[in-house]
Scaffold this active site. Structure first.
Site, PDB file in Angstrom:
ATOM      1  N   ASN A  92      23.434   1.915 -26.714  1.00  0.00           N
ATOM      2  CA  ASN A  92      24.583   1.687 -25.823  1.00  0.00           C
ATOM      3  C   ASN A  92      24.767   0.223 -25.437  1.00  0.00           C
ATOM      4  O   ASN A  92      25.898  -0.214 -25.203  1.00  0.00           O
ATOM      5  CB  ASN A  92      24.397   2.538 -24.561  1.00  0.00           C
ATOM      6  CG  ASN A  92      25.327   2.116 -23.447  1.00  0.00           C
ATOM      7  OD1 ASN A  92      26.518   2.446 -23.438  1.00  0.00           O
ATOM      8  ND2 ASN A  92      24.801   1.358 -22.486  1.00  0.00           N
ATOM      9  N   SER A 144      33.341   1.445 -30.381  1.00  0.00           N
ATOM     10  CA  SER A 144      34.502   1.184 -29.519  1.00  0.00           C
ATOM     11  C   SER A 144      35.765   1.446 -30.326  1.00  0.00           C
ATOM     12  O   SER A 144      35.768   1.276 -31.560  1.00  0.00           O
ATOM     13  CB  SER A 144      34.501  -0.285 -29.077  1.00  0.00           C
ATOM     14  OG  SER A 144      35.756  -0.636 -28.526  1.00  0.00           O
ATOM     15  N   TYR A 157      33.656  -8.902 -31.555  1.00  0.00           N
ATOM     16  CA  TYR A 157      33.349  -7.571 -31.010  1.00  0.00           C
ATOM     17  C   TYR A 157      33.822  -6.474 -31.972  1.00  0.00           C
ATOM     18  O   TYR A 157      33.093  -5.512 -32.245  1.00  0.00           O
ATOM     19  CB  TYR A 157      34.031  -7.447 -29.655  1.00  0.00           C
ATOM     20  CG  TYR A 157      33.749  -6.177 -28.893  1.00  0.00           C
ATOM     21  CD1 TYR A 157      32.512  -5.957 -28.282  1.00  0.00           C
ATOM     22  CD2 TYR A 157      34.734  -5.201 -28.741  1.00  0.00           C
ATOM     23  CE1 TYR A 157      32.271  -4.792 -27.557  1.00  0.00           C
ATOM     24  CE2 TYR A 157      34.497  -4.042 -28.015  1.00  0.00           C
ATOM     25  CZ  TYR A 157      33.273  -3.848 -27.427  1.00  0.00           C
ATOM     26  OH  TYR A 157      33.036  -2.695 -26.701  1.00  0.00           O
ATOM     27  N   LYS A 161      31.476  -3.699 -33.719  1.00  0.00           N
ATOM     28  CA  LYS A 161      31.689  -2.267 -33.476  1.00  0.00           C
ATOM     29  C   LYS A 161      32.110  -1.547 -34.761  1.00  0.00           C
ATOM     30  O   LYS A 161      31.790  -0.374 -34.954  1.00  0.00           O
ATOM     31  CB  LYS A 161      32.727  -2.066 -32.368  1.00  0.00           C
ATOM     32  CG  LYS A 161      32.259  -2.572 -30.990  1.00  0.00           C
ATOM     33  CD  LYS A 161      30.949  -1.922 -30.557  1.00  0.00           C
ATOM     34  CE  LYS A 161      30.623  -2.166 -29.095  1.00  0.00           C
ATOM     35  NZ  LYS A 161      29.322  -1.583 -28.699  1.00  0.00           N
TER      36      LYS A 161
HETATM   37  P1  NAP Z   1      28.605  -2.902 -18.969  1.00  0.00           P
HETATM   38  O1  NAP Z   1      29.012  -2.172 -17.749  1.00  0.00           O
HETATM   39  O2  NAP Z   1      28.912  -4.340 -19.109  1.00  0.00           O
HETATM   40  O3  NAP Z   1      27.034  -2.660 -19.189  1.00  0.00           O
HETATM   41  C1  NAP Z   1      26.417  -3.222 -20.318  1.00  0.00           C
HETATM   42  C2  NAP Z   1      24.977  -2.768 -20.378  1.00  0.00           C
HETATM   43  O4  NAP Z   1      24.392  -3.342 -21.557  1.00  0.00           O
HETATM   44  C3  NAP Z   1      24.171  -3.242 -19.190  1.00  0.00           C
HETATM   45  O5  NAP Z   1      23.290  -2.219 -18.787  1.00  0.00           O
HETATM   46  C4  NAP Z   1      23.394  -4.435 -19.751  1.00  0.00           C
HETATM   47  O6  NAP Z   1      22.120  -4.599 -19.162  1.00  0.00           O
HETATM   48  C5  NAP Z   1      23.196  -3.999 -21.191  1.00  0.00           C
HETATM   49  N1  NAP Z   1      22.907  -5.115 -22.084  1.00  0.00           N
HETATM   50  C6  NAP Z   1      23.712  -6.154 -22.418  1.00  0.00           C
HETATM   51  N2  NAP Z   1      23.070  -6.978 -23.264  1.00  0.00           N
HETATM   52  C7  NAP Z   1      21.833  -6.448 -23.455  1.00  0.00           C
HETATM   53  C8  NAP Z   1      20.718  -6.846 -24.224  1.00  0.00           C
HETATM   54  N3  NAP Z   1      20.729  -7.964 -24.968  1.00  0.00           N
HETATM   55  N4  NAP Z   1      19.606  -6.069 -24.189  1.00  0.00           N
HETATM   56  C9  NAP Z   1      19.577  -4.940 -23.436  1.00  0.00           C
HETATM   57  N5  NAP Z   1      20.616  -4.516 -22.694  1.00  0.00           N
HETATM   58  C10 NAP Z   1      21.737  -5.270 -22.706  1.00  0.00           C
HETATM   59  O7  NAP Z   1      29.233  -2.213 -20.253  1.00  0.00           O
HETATM   60  P2  NAP Z   1      29.799  -0.728 -20.504  1.00  0.00           P
HETATM   61  O8  NAP Z   1      31.247  -0.767 -20.332  1.00  0.00           O
HETATM   62  O9  NAP Z   1      28.976   0.272 -19.795  1.00  0.00           O
HETATM   63  O10 NAP Z   1      29.525  -0.648 -22.078  1.00  0.00           O
HETATM   64  C11 NAP Z   1      28.521   0.169 -22.654  1.00  0.00           C
HETATM   65  C12 NAP Z   1      28.801   0.266 -24.144  1.00  0.00           C
HETATM   66  O11 NAP Z   1      30.086   0.855 -24.347  1.00  0.00           O
HETATM   67  C13 NAP Z   1      28.845  -1.092 -24.836  1.00  0.00           C
HETATM   68  O12 NAP Z   1      28.272  -0.997 -26.114  1.00  0.00           O
HETATM   69  C14 NAP Z   1      30.326  -1.377 -24.951  1.00  0.00           C
HETATM   70  O13 NAP Z   1      30.614  -2.254 -26.006  1.00  0.00           O
HETATM   71  C15 NAP Z   1      30.866   0.014 -25.167  1.00  0.00           C
HETATM   72  N6  NAP Z   1      32.285   0.141 -24.811  1.00  0.00           N
HETATM   73  C16 NAP Z   1      32.725  -0.016 -23.522  1.00  0.00           C
HETATM   74  C17 NAP Z   1      34.075   0.116 -23.243  1.00  0.00           C
HETATM   75  C18 NAP Z   1      34.647  -0.015 -21.856  1.00  0.00           C
HETATM   76  O14 NAP Z   1      35.878   0.036 -21.693  1.00  0.00           O
HETATM   77  N7  NAP Z   1      33.842  -0.194 -20.827  1.00  0.00           N
HETATM   78  C19 NAP Z   1      34.982   0.387 -24.285  1.00  0.00           C
HETATM   79  C20 NAP Z   1      34.501   0.537 -25.568  1.00  0.00           C
HETATM   80  C21 NAP Z   1      33.151   0.414 -25.827  1.00  0.00           C
HETATM   81  P3  NAP Z   1      21.761  -5.720 -18.032  1.00  0.00           P
HETATM   82  O15 NAP Z   1      22.860  -5.667 -17.021  1.00  0.00           O
HETATM   83  O16 NAP Z   1      20.450  -5.220 -17.520  1.00  0.00           O
HETATM   84  O17 NAP Z   1      21.652  -7.033 -18.731  1.00  0.00           O
END
Ligand code: NAP
Length: 250
Positions: A92, A144, A157, A161
């Site tokens: 994730n 994504s 990105y 993805k």
């Molecule tokens: P988020 O709220 O920004 O959270 C990102 C998470 O990833 C945090 O827990 C962060 O940990 C962790 N992370 C980042 N870099 C890391 C690394 N190098 N090693 C370990 N952990 C790392 O993002 P989210 O929206 O929940 O996204 C989760 C996933 O869904 C991602 O892959 C994102 O691309 C995908 N996604 C999200 C959306 C959206 O609209 N939100 C849409 C499409 C896809 P720390 O804070 O501890 O650093």
């Protein structure tokens, strides 16, 4: 439908915030023992652990930058030593570093590819090795809809993805005979820290393109993660499933 993940060990990368956080909690509610990986948000990861323990379930936190082979090795050494097994991996953890193609720095390209794609590869390799021993396992890669829809400023990105979708399919074929199913989930616009800038900047315009007329909640994605982690999804592999309120088909 009753989903029971009792006696299952689950690792969620990036479990400290957003979708990963919700996945940790819902996997635990379904009975799994959860390892919450985080990179920088130690306090938030600790809070997720506390919330899960408050449900009467077990959880561990483990700091590791999943783009680092050494740190991922340490994470999986911990899993091997403490549990001796792994049933569910949710790849994730992810970041964005948006910029227009001509302005994009090499560092922005590399960082996004290394976290979103290389990180998933590093974790899946270790996880598959452990899962093969039990001839059973689920790997869920969080891609994504940017992989299939494109988007300004997201060449890095979208490539990461998109790569994750191809990685999912190749892994699914390779690991099918080992009892491991590999699938990808494609979130749309989900209410987390990651999407906050985009929602502020262009929220109404994006909403107009979402047939269900709302942004997604982390639980919308985490519910599918729980399903794909369970034996109810034993005949599903190599698939890419959008959770986007219809955005990708509008
Ligand atoms: P988020 O709220 O920004 O959270 C990102 C998470 O990833 C945090 O827990 C962060 O940990 C962790 N992370 C980042 N870099 C890391 C690394 N190098 N090693 C370990 N952990 C790392 O993002 P989210 O929206 O929940 O996204 C989760 C996933 O869904 C991602 O892959 C994102 O691309 C995908 N996604 C999200 C959306 C959206 O609209 N939100 C849409 C499409 C896809 P720390 O804070 O501890 O650093």
């Amino acid at each position: 439908m009753n989903i029971d993940l009792s006696n299952k060990i689950a690792l969620v990368t990036g479990g400290s915030r957003g979708i990963g956080r919700e996945a940790c909690v819902l996997l635990a509610k379904a009975g799994a023992e959860v390892i919450i990986n985080y990179n920088r948000s130690a306090e938030k990861a600790e809070a997720v652990k506390k919330e899960i323990e408050g449900l009467g379930k077990e959880a561990e936190i483990f700091q590791a930058d999943i783009s680092s082979p050494e740190e991922v090795r340490a994470l999986f050494d911990f899993i091997r030593n403490k549990y001796g097994r792994l049933d569910i991996l949710v790849n994730n953890a992810g970041i964005i570093k948006d910029n227009l193609l001509l302005a994009m720095e090499l560092q922005e390209w590399d960082k996004v590819i290394d976290t979103n794609l290389r990180g998933a590869f590093l974790c899946a390799r270790h996880a598959a090795e452990i899962m093969m021993a039990n001839h059973s396992g689920k790997i869920i890669n969080i891609s994504s809809i940017s992989a299939i829809k494109g988007g300004r400023g997201q060449t890095n990105y979208a490539s990461a993805k998109g790569g994750l979708i191809s990685f999912t399919r190749a892994c699914a074929v390779e690991l099918a005979g080992k009892g491991i199913q590999v699938n990808a989930v494609l979130p749309g616009m989900i209410v987390t820290d990651m999407s906050s800038r985009a929602r502020k900047r262009a929220g109404n315009k994006i909403l107009e393109q979402i047939p269900l007329n709302r942004f997604g909640e982390p639980s919308d994605v985490a519910n599918l993660i729980v399903f794909l982690s369970s034996d109810k999804a034993d005949y599903i592999t190599g698939q890419t499933i959008p959770v986007d309120g219809g955005l990708s088909v509008s």
